[in-house]
Design a protein around this motif. Structure first.
Motif, PDB file in Angstrom:
ATOM      1  N   GLU A  28       0.791  -1.050  -0.108  1.00 50.33           N
ATOM      2  CA  GLU A  28      -0.007   0.017   0.203  1.00 50.33           C
ATOM      3  C   GLU A  28       0.786   1.268  -0.083  1.00 50.33           C
ATOM      4  OE1 GLU A  28      -2.557   2.275   3.456  1.00 50.33           O
ATOM      5  OE2 GLU A  28      -2.963   0.273   3.088  1.00 50.33           O
ATOM      6  N   LEU A  29       2.047   1.221   0.838  1.00 52.20           N
ATOM      7  CA  LEU A  29       2.784   2.465   0.969  1.00 52.20           C
ATOM      8  C   LEU A  29       4.129   2.459   0.007  1.00 52.20           C
ATOM      9  CD1 LEU A  29       2.665   2.535   4.695  1.00 52.20           C
ATOM     10  CD2 LEU A  29       1.314   3.928   3.377  1.00 52.20           C
ATOM     11  N   HIS A  30       4.552   1.380  -0.652  1.00 52.07           N
ATOM     12  CA  HIS A  30       5.816   1.512  -1.441  1.00 52.07           C
ATOM     13  C   HIS A  30       5.872   2.722  -2.312  1.00 52.07           C
ATOM     14  CE1 HIS A  30       8.994   0.074  -3.857  1.00 52.07           C
ATOM     15  NE2 HIS A  30       9.272  -0.666  -2.780  1.00 52.07           N
ATOM     16  N   PRO A  31       6.983   3.351  -2.072  1.00 51.73           N
ATOM     17  CA  PRO A  31       7.398   4.754  -2.847  1.00 51.73           C
ATOM     18  C   PRO A  31       6.979   4.532  -4.413  1.00 51.73           C
ATOM     19  CG  PRO A  31       9.030   4.307  -1.271  1.00 51.73           C
ATOM     20  CD  PRO A  31       8.154   3.227  -1.287  1.00 51.73           C
ATOM     21  N   ASP A  32       7.315   3.385  -4.965  1.00 53.31           N
ATOM     22  CA  ASP A  32       6.861   3.308  -6.318  1.00 53.31           C
ATOM     23  C   ASP A  32       5.475   3.209  -6.746  1.00 53.31           C
ATOM     24  OD1 ASP A  32       9.593   2.991  -7.116  1.00 53.31           O
ATOM     25  OD2 ASP A  32       9.617   0.733  -7.070  1.00 53.31           O
ATOM     26  N   LEU A  33       4.495   3.026  -5.736  1.00 55.05           N
ATOM     27  CA  LEU A  33       3.338   3.305  -6.006  1.00 55.05           C
ATOM     28  C   LEU A  33       2.700   4.348  -5.721  1.00 55.05           C
ATOM     29  CD1 LEU A  33       2.235  -0.567  -4.875  1.00 55.05           C
ATOM     30  CD2 LEU A  33       2.618   0.449  -7.279  1.00 55.05           C
ATOM     31  N   ASN A  34       3.427   5.181  -4.967  1.00 55.66           N
ATOM     32  CA  ASN A  34       3.076   6.527  -4.444  1.00 55.66           C
ATOM     33  C   ASN A  34       4.055   7.477  -4.527  1.00 55.66           C
ATOM     34  OD1 ASN A  34       0.710   5.696  -2.603  1.00 55.66           O
ATOM     35  ND2 ASN A  34       2.286   4.073  -2.221  1.00 55.66           N
ATOM     36  N   PRO A  35       4.282   7.556  -6.113  1.00 54.06           N
ATOM     37  CA  PRO A  35       5.458   8.840  -6.402  1.00 54.06           C
ATOM     38  C   PRO A  35       5.125  10.232  -6.118  1.00 54.06           C
ATOM     39  CG  PRO A  35       4.256   8.134  -8.397  1.00 54.06           C
ATOM     40  CD  PRO A  35       3.634   7.066  -7.240  1.00 54.06           C
ATOM     41  N   GLY A  36       6.107  10.788  -5.210  1.00 49.81           N
ATOM     42  CA  GLY A  36       5.811  12.168  -4.703  1.00 49.81           C
ATOM     43  C   GLY A  36       5.030  12.339  -3.326  1.00 49.81           C
ATOM     44  N   ASN A  37       4.678  11.130  -2.952  1.00 52.30           N
ATOM     45  CA  ASN A  37       3.989  11.073  -1.714  1.00 52.30           C
ATOM     46  C   ASN A  37       4.966  11.025  -0.312  1.00 52.30           C
ATOM     47  OD1 ASN A  37       2.292  10.486   0.570  1.00 52.30           O
ATOM     48  ND2 ASN A  37       0.734   9.800  -0.630  1.00 52.30           N
ATOM     49  N   ARG A  38       5.280  12.112   0.126  1.00 52.11           N
ATOM     50  CA  ARG A  38       6.188  12.261   1.191  1.00 52.11           C
ATOM     51  C   ARG A  38       5.676  11.508   2.550  1.00 52.11           C
ATOM     52  NH1 ARG A  38      10.698  15.257   1.200  1.00 52.11           N
ATOM     53  NH2 ARG A  38      11.313  13.891   3.016  1.00 52.11           N
ATOM     54  N   GLN A  39       4.313  11.557   2.951  1.00 51.16           N
ATOM     55  CA  GLN A  39       3.599  10.968   3.995  1.00 51.16           C
ATOM     56  C   GLN A  39       3.691   9.592   3.803  1.00 51.16           C
ATOM     57  OE1 GLN A  39      -0.174  12.024   4.738  1.00 51.16           O
ATOM     58  NE2 GLN A  39      -0.726  11.121   6.648  1.00 51.16           N
ATOM     59  N   ALA A  40       3.368   8.820   2.475  1.00 56.78           N
ATOM     60  CA  ALA A  40       3.308   7.435   2.357  1.00 56.78           C
ATOM     61  C   ALA A  40       4.849   7.106   2.391  1.00 56.78           C
ATOM     62  CB  ALA A  40       2.865   6.813   1.102  1.00 56.78           C
ATOM     63  N   GLU A  41       5.812   7.624   2.014  1.00 55.14           N
ATOM     64  CA  GLU A  41       7.260   7.349   2.314  1.00 55.14           C
ATOM     65  C   GLU A  41       7.682   7.014   3.650  1.00 55.14           C
ATOM     66  OE1 GLU A  41      11.638   8.863   0.846  1.00 55.14           O
ATOM     67  OE2 GLU A  41       9.790   9.825  -0.017  1.00 55.14           O
ATOM     68  N   GLU A  42       7.420   8.345   4.578  1.00 54.40           N
ATOM     69  CA  GLU A  42       7.625   7.993   5.896  1.00 54.40           C
ATOM     70  C   GLU A  42       7.084   6.968   6.602  1.00 54.40           C
ATOM     71  OE1 GLU A  42       9.977   9.873   7.264  1.00 54.40           O
ATOM     72  OE2 GLU A  42      10.533  10.728   5.569  1.00 54.40           O
ATOM     73  N   ARG A  43       5.729   6.796   6.209  1.00 58.72           N
ATOM     74  CA  ARG A  43       4.989   5.493   6.693  1.00 58.72           C
ATOM     75  C   ARG A  43       5.647   4.182   6.267  1.00 58.72           C
ATOM     76  NH1 ARG A  43       2.943   3.162   9.787  1.00 58.72           N
ATOM     77  NH2 ARG A  43       1.034   2.312   8.961  1.00 58.72           N
ATOM     78  N   PHE A  44       6.052   4.183   5.040  1.00 56.52           N
ATOM     79  CA  PHE A  44       6.831   2.991   4.546  1.00 56.52           C
ATOM     80  C   PHE A  44       8.259   2.706   5.383  1.00 56.52           C
ATOM     81  CE2 PHE A  44       9.796   1.159   1.710  1.00 56.52           C
ATOM     82  CZ  PHE A  44       9.025  -0.084   1.359  1.00 56.52           C
TER      83      PHE A  44
END
Length: 303
Positions: A28-44
């Motif tokens: 759900e949170l992988h950076p490849d699936l959420n480009p530019g989403n810093r919040q998802a990156e931190e949660r990952f």
């Protein structure tokens, strides 16, 4: 952040539950699936750090006992004379049976054999014992190589080079980084067992990297170019016209290089319908089915 809270599991969760929670959140949170989403990156990052700790039974037990914090760092332990004096027979003034006992043991041998050597005209020299550690490594670092820092029981750190093509359960040897020698003998080595964390997108089969690629209904019918991640970056691939779930695309030389052989990346296609199916598509399929019916299960159960 508390690792149990980060993964959304109870403190008595099984290792399987922890692994499933990590894979679900990582997808759900992988950076490849959420480009530019810093919040998802931190949660990952939080989820990955939590899985690093809880997937290792020894680290998990030490965290539960309060010996290490959520980052895996040692918590200071203040022990008084009373702590040892009131311990049981097996623990009174005793060690923990781990690395910290080896220095004391080496001192005893050095003192014993040193005196004997002085009396007999020579000193006793022996190589130090090997020290054993375990290191959790990210999947991409295992495939591509990287560097990681490991904290020793005495608080010192070692920078470990991870060679490309490292497999789960592989051993890294750091010469001279083990226990000190006896009587001036050479030190032992540090033997580091590597545990490779699962990746939310990729898995390893031999030297091949395998992933599942969702495609739309129109991409399956008409074909087209789509962007896919690889272990070294994103590339474009061509989905052939008339593709079906289970069809495999192969990227030559995009797998793991190990043992003198470089594998491929295999991309397993999976046709995914829109949710919900809109009325226009449903009406078209009703009309199409009336004149183009076919049976893809015609061979099932027939020998």
């Amino acid at each position: 952040m508390d690792p149990y809270q980060a993964l959304g599991v109870a403190k008595d969760a099984s290792q399987d539950d922890i692994r499933k929670a990590y894979r679900r959140l990582a997808k759900e949170l992988h950076p490849d699936l959420n480009p530019g989403n810093r919040q998802a990156e931190e949660r990952f990052k939080e989820v990955s750090s939590a899985y690093d700790l809880l997937s290792d039974p020894d680290k998990r037990a030490r965290f539960d006992r309060g010996e290490i914090d959520a980052s895996g760092m040692e918590r200071p332990q203040q022990r008084s004379y009373r702590h040892y004096a009131e311990a049981g027979p097996g623990g009174r003034y005793g060690g923990h049976g781990g690395f910290e006992d080896m220095d004391d043991l080496g001192d005893v041998f050095a003192d014993l054999f040193g005196r004997a050597g002085r009396g007999g005209g020579g000193g006793f020299r022996a190589r130090g014992r090997d020290a054993h550690y375990r290191l959790d490594v990210a999947f991409l670092d295992a495939v591509n190589g990287g560097r990681q820092r490991i904290t020793l029981p005495d608080g010192q750190t070692l920078d470990v080079t991870i060679p490309p093509g490292m497999r789960d359960g592989g051993i890294l040897r750091l010469a001279g980084k083990g226990e000190p020698g006896i009587g001036g003998g050479p030190p032992g080595d540090a033997l580091i067992e590597v545990s490779v964390r699962p990746h939310p997108l990729f898995r390893l089969e031999g030297n091949d990297i395998v992933m599942e690629l969702p495609i739309t209904l129109d991409e399956a019918v008409l074909g087209g170019k789509v962007e896919v991640p690889t272990v070294t970056g994103r590339v474009n691939v061509t989905v052939p016209k008339g593709a079906s779930t289970g069809d495999v695309l192969r990227l030559r030389g995009k797998g793991m290089a190990a043992g003198g052989v470089t594998g491929d990346q295999r991309i397993v296609l999976k046709v995914v319908l829109p949710k919900p199916v809109d009325d226009e598509l449903a009406a078209f399929m009703e009309k199409w089915r009336a004149t183009h019916r076919y049976d893809p299960r015609s061979d099932l159960g027939r020998s």
